[in-house]
Write an enzyme that holds these catalytic residues in place. Structure first.
Site, mmCIF file in Angstrom:
data_model
loop_
_atom_site.group_PDB
_atom_site.id
_atom_site.type_symbol
_atom_site.label_atom_id
_atom_site.label_comp_id
_atom_site.label_asym_id
_atom_site.label_seq_id
_atom_site.Cartn_x
_atom_site.Cartn_y
_atom_site.Cartn_z
ATOM 1 N N HIS A 1 -7.285 -7.430 7.256
ATOM 2 C CA HIS A 1 -7.054 -6.523 8.382
ATOM 3 C C HIS A 1 -7.156 -7.289 9.694
ATOM 4 C CE1 HIS A 1 -6.175 -2.205 8.707
ATOM 5 N NE2 HIS A 1 -6.464 -2.400 9.979
ATOM 6 N N HIS B 1 0.866 -1.187 0.000
ATOM 7 C CA HIS B 1 0.000 0.000 0.000
ATOM 8 C C HIS B 1 0.898 1.232 0.000
ATOM 9 C CE1 HIS B 1 -3.834 2.072 1.753
ATOM 10 N NE2 HIS B 1 -3.130 2.900 1.012
ATOM 11 N N GLU C 1 -2.617 -1.682 -3.143
ATOM 12 C CA GLU C 1 -3.749 -1.023 -2.520
ATOM 13 C C GLU C 1 -3.538 0.489 -2.516
ATOM 14 O OE1 GLU C 1 -4.688 -4.410 0.908
ATOM 15 O OE2 GLU C 1 -3.670 -2.539 1.445
#
Length: 250
Positions: free
Chosen positions: A200, A44, A76
Site C-alpha cells: 500500500h 483485488h 486479494e
C-alpha cells in the site's frame, strides 16, 4: 534476501473500465510486467467489479500458467462465499484476505485477528486444503497478541498495511519512525512463524528504507505507485526500477 515484486493491476483495470473498450488490457500490461522481471501479479476483484472484473481472473491465471510458469498469481479480497468460490475456481498461488467493506475505496486497515478468529481459521483451512498460500492483511502496529491470533489461524504470512508509511512522503522523521515500527511488527510476526509481505502506497523512494528495516521481507504488492511511474517511464522500466528498490541487483 530480496523482496519479490508482485504488480497490482487494479489501477490498469480501473482505467480500462472508464470506457466500454478492451484497452488498456490488463493481460497485456501484466505480460509486460512479468517479462520485465516481476515475480507475480496481484488483483483485488471487488463485488462491484469497479476495476478487476471476475472475467479477468482466468485470463491472468492462464497468462502465468502458459507463459510465465515461475511467476505467481495473488488474489486479494474479503472472504465471502463468492470470493472463496473465485479462488477455488482460479487456484491462485496466494490468497490475501482483507477485512474490506464492499463500499471501501481501497484497503485501509488490517484485521482484528482476535475478533475474527473463527472466520479466518475456517477460511484459511479451506484454502490451504487446495494448496494455496494464505496471507492476512495486518496493521503496521499490530500487537503481539493480535499477531499470535493471526498465526493460530494457520495462515502462512501477514501483509503489513503500509498506507500510513506511504502517507509520510513529505515528513522524513515520521517516515523513519513508521519504518522502524513496521520492522518491529515484522519481527514479532517472524518470531511467531509468519512470513511477512507488505503493500500500500509503496514507491521507489520509500521501499529501500522499509527493506532495510525488514531484511527478510518476502513480497511487496504495488499498484498505484508503479502505475503512476509507468506513465512517465513505461511499465517495463517501472518494474525494473521497483525491483531495484526492493534490493534486486537485476
Amino acid at each position: 534476501m530480496t523482496a519479490k515484486l508482485s504488480v497490482n493491476l487494479n489501477a490498469i483495470a480501473q482505467l480500462r473500465n472508464r470506457r466500454d473498450l478492451p484497452w488498456p488490457s490488463v493481460r497485456h500490461f501484466g505480460k509486460i510486467a512479468l517479462a520485465a522481471g516481476a515475480h507475480g501479479l496481484t488483483v483485488h476483484p471487488r463485488p462491484d467489479q469497479r476495476h478487476i472484473r471476475f472475467s479477468d481472473l482466468a485470463v491472468l491465471r492462464a497468462l502465468i500458467a502458459d507463459e510465465f510458469p515461475n511467476a505467481e498469481f495473488n488474489i486479494e479480497g474479503y472472504p465471502s462465499d463468492h470470493f472463496i468460490g473465485l479462488c477455488l475456481e482460479c487456484a491462485p498461488h496466494q490468497v490475501t484476505l482483507v477485512p474490506d467493506d464492499p463500499a471501501q475505496a481501497t484497503s485501509d486497515h488490517g484485521w482484528n485477528f482476535m475478533q475474527n478468529r473463527d472466520l479466518l481459521k475456517k477460511t484459511v483451512e479451506r484454502l490451504k486444503k487446495k494448496k494455496m498460500r494464505v496471507s492476512l492483511f495486518a496493521d503496521g502496529d499490530a500487537s503481539q497478541e493480535q499477531l499470535r491470533a493471526a498465526a493460530e489461524s494457520g495462515a502462512d504470512r501477514i501483509e503489513l498495511y503500509t498506507g500510513p508509511y506511504g502517507a509520510c512522503h513529505d515528513d522524513p522523521k515520521a517516515e523513519a519512525e513508521l519504518a522502524a515500527r513496521l520492522g518491529e511488527t515484522a519481527s514479532i510476526a517472524r518470531n511467531l512463524g509468519l512470513g511477512v509481505n507488505a503493500g500500500h502506497d509503496l514507491t521507489v523512494a520509500n521501499l529501500p528504507p522499509l527493506v532495510a528495516q525488514i531484511p527478510d521481507l518476502a513480497e511487496v504488492s504495488i499498484g498505484h505507485g508503479l502505475t503512476a511511474d509507468a506513465l512517465e517511464y513505461g511499465m517495463a522500466e517501472s518494474v525494473r526500477r521497483f525491483r531495484h528498490a526492493c534490493g534486486d541487483t537485476i
